[in-house]
Design an enzyme around this catalytic site. Sequence first.
Site, mmCIF file in Angstrom:
data_model
loop_
_atom_site.group_PDB
_atom_site.id
_atom_site.type_symbol
_atom_site.label_atom_id
_atom_site.label_comp_id
_atom_site.label_asym_id
_atom_site.label_seq_id
_atom_site.Cartn_x
_atom_site.Cartn_y
_atom_site.Cartn_z
ATOM 1 N N GLU A 173 -31.761 -15.374 -59.366
ATOM 2 C CA GLU A 173 -32.928 -14.865 -58.646
ATOM 3 C C GLU A 173 -34.224 -15.503 -59.146
ATOM 4 O O GLU A 173 -35.137 -15.783 -58.361
ATOM 5 C CB GLU A 173 -33.005 -13.342 -58.766
ATOM 6 C CG GLU A 173 -31.797 -12.603 -58.191
ATOM 7 C CD GLU A 173 -31.507 -12.968 -56.738
ATOM 8 O OE1 GLU A 173 -32.465 -13.254 -55.986
ATOM 9 O OE2 GLU A 173 -30.319 -12.987 -56.362
ATOM 10 N N HIS A 212 -34.570 -18.720 -57.436
ATOM 11 C CA HIS A 212 -35.167 -18.550 -56.107
ATOM 12 C C HIS A 212 -36.690 -18.501 -56.210
ATOM 13 O O HIS A 212 -37.407 -19.109 -55.414
ATOM 14 C CB HIS A 212 -34.671 -17.252 -55.465
ATOM 15 C CG HIS A 212 -33.352 -17.355 -54.775
ATOM 16 N ND1 HIS A 212 -33.018 -18.389 -53.925
ATOM 17 C CD2 HIS A 212 -32.266 -16.525 -54.783
ATOM 18 C CE1 HIS A 212 -31.797 -18.204 -53.436
ATOM 19 N NE2 HIS A 212 -31.318 -17.083 -53.949
ATOM 20 N N GLU A 220 -28.767 -20.864 -51.660
ATOM 21 C CA GLU A 220 -27.935 -20.042 -52.545
ATOM 22 C C GLU A 220 -27.163 -20.912 -53.535
ATOM 23 O O GLU A 220 -26.976 -20.547 -54.701
ATOM 24 C CB GLU A 220 -26.964 -19.196 -51.718
ATOM 25 C CG GLU A 220 -27.607 -18.015 -51.031
ATOM 26 C CD GLU A 220 -28.211 -17.048 -52.037
ATOM 27 O OE1 GLU A 220 -27.464 -16.512 -52.885
ATOM 28 O OE2 GLU A 220 -29.428 -16.823 -51.976
#
Length: 372
Positions: A139, A142, A189
Site C-alpha cells: 500500500e 501505491h 497491483e
Amino acid sequence: MTENHQGNVPSRQRKRFPGISSRAYEHPADRSALVALRKLSGFDTAFKALSGLLPERSMRLLYLSDSVRVSDAQFSRLNDMLRDACYILDLEKVPAMYVTQDPKPNAMCIGMDEPIIVVTTSLVELLDEEEMRAVIGHEVGHALSGHSVYRTILLFLTNLALKIAWIPLGTVAITAIVTALREWFRKSELSADRAGLLVGQDVQASMRGLMKIAGGDHLHEMNVDAFLAQADEYEKAGDLRDSVLKILNVLPRSHPFTTVRAAELKKWSESRDHQRIMDGHYPRRTEDQDTSVTDSFRESAGHYAETVRTSKDPLMKLVGDIAGGAGDLAGDLGGRLRNRFGGGPGTGGTATAQDTKEKAADDETGDGQSEG
C-alpha cells in the site's frame, strides 16, 4: 492526518532505499502509463480539480467516524510496520491508516490530495507479522507511485456507472473508461506487490500472504510450490475458448488473480532488476523529470512482446505464431522481390549460390516456426 516519520529502525535489519523512485519497481505497463500521464501538462491539476465532485471528504470523515485510526495508541504494531515501510521506501510523510470492520480480507490506498490506507479486520486477523508487513509495503508503494489518485477516480466512476445504468449511452461511455482504468490498475497491483517485497524483503512471506488471501488461514494444508504450479497450469491449460474465458473473467476485476500475482512476484524476485535494487542501484526521484516517455513505452512494448513470446497460453501462442509467421512471410517476400527487381546476378530467374543459401535459411526458419 499525516505525520513526518522520524526514521524508525525496522524490527529486523532490512535494507533501505533512500530517494528511490517508484520507477524502480513499477511494472513496465504501469510505468509507461504513469510516465505519459505525468508528462501531460496540467494533467494532475485537472484530475485534482475533480476533487470537488469526488466524495473524498466524505470518505475521510466516514473512516474517521466509523473505523479505528492506527497510531501509537491504537494498533501500535501496525503503526510500527507503517513507519518502517515509509522509512525503507523513503516516503516523506506517513499516510493515515485505518482498520475497518469487514469480513473480507482487503486493503486499499485512496485519496486525491493525501493518500490514506485502509485495511480490513479480516486481513489483520488472517496474516502474521511478516505477511502483514508485505501488505503494508504494497500500500505504501501505491502511495509512492501516486496510484491513490487514479484508484479514487476508479471507485467514483464505478459507482457512477451503477447509478446511471438506466442511461444507455452514458453507461457505455463510463464503462469504457472504467474498463481501461481497471486494466491499468491490475498492472499497478503487480507494481505494488514488488514494493511490498522491497519492504518485507521476505519472498516466502509475500507468497504466504497471497496464498492466505486465496485460501484462508490454513497454511498447514497449503504449499507454495503447489500454489505456483496452479499459476502455470492456469496459463497453459485449455484451448482458445479457455483463453477467451480467462479474458472475460478478469475484465470486471480490479486485481489480477492471486496465483498469477504470486507467479509474477516470484519471477521478479529472481530477476536481475530486483537484485540491482537490493544492491543499491536504482533510479532516484531526482531523475524522474528526465524520464523519457519514448523509452518507457519502448520498454513496455518490449515487455509485452516478451510476454507473448514466452507465454504458454493458447491464445498468446497463436498471436506469437501469427506475428512470427507474418515476419517470416514479409522477409521471404522482400528477399524474392529484391532478387527479381534488384538488378543483381539473380535477375531473370537464374538462382545464385547466395539465393540458394537465403532460401534454405528461409525454409529452416519457417519449419522452426511451424514446429514451435
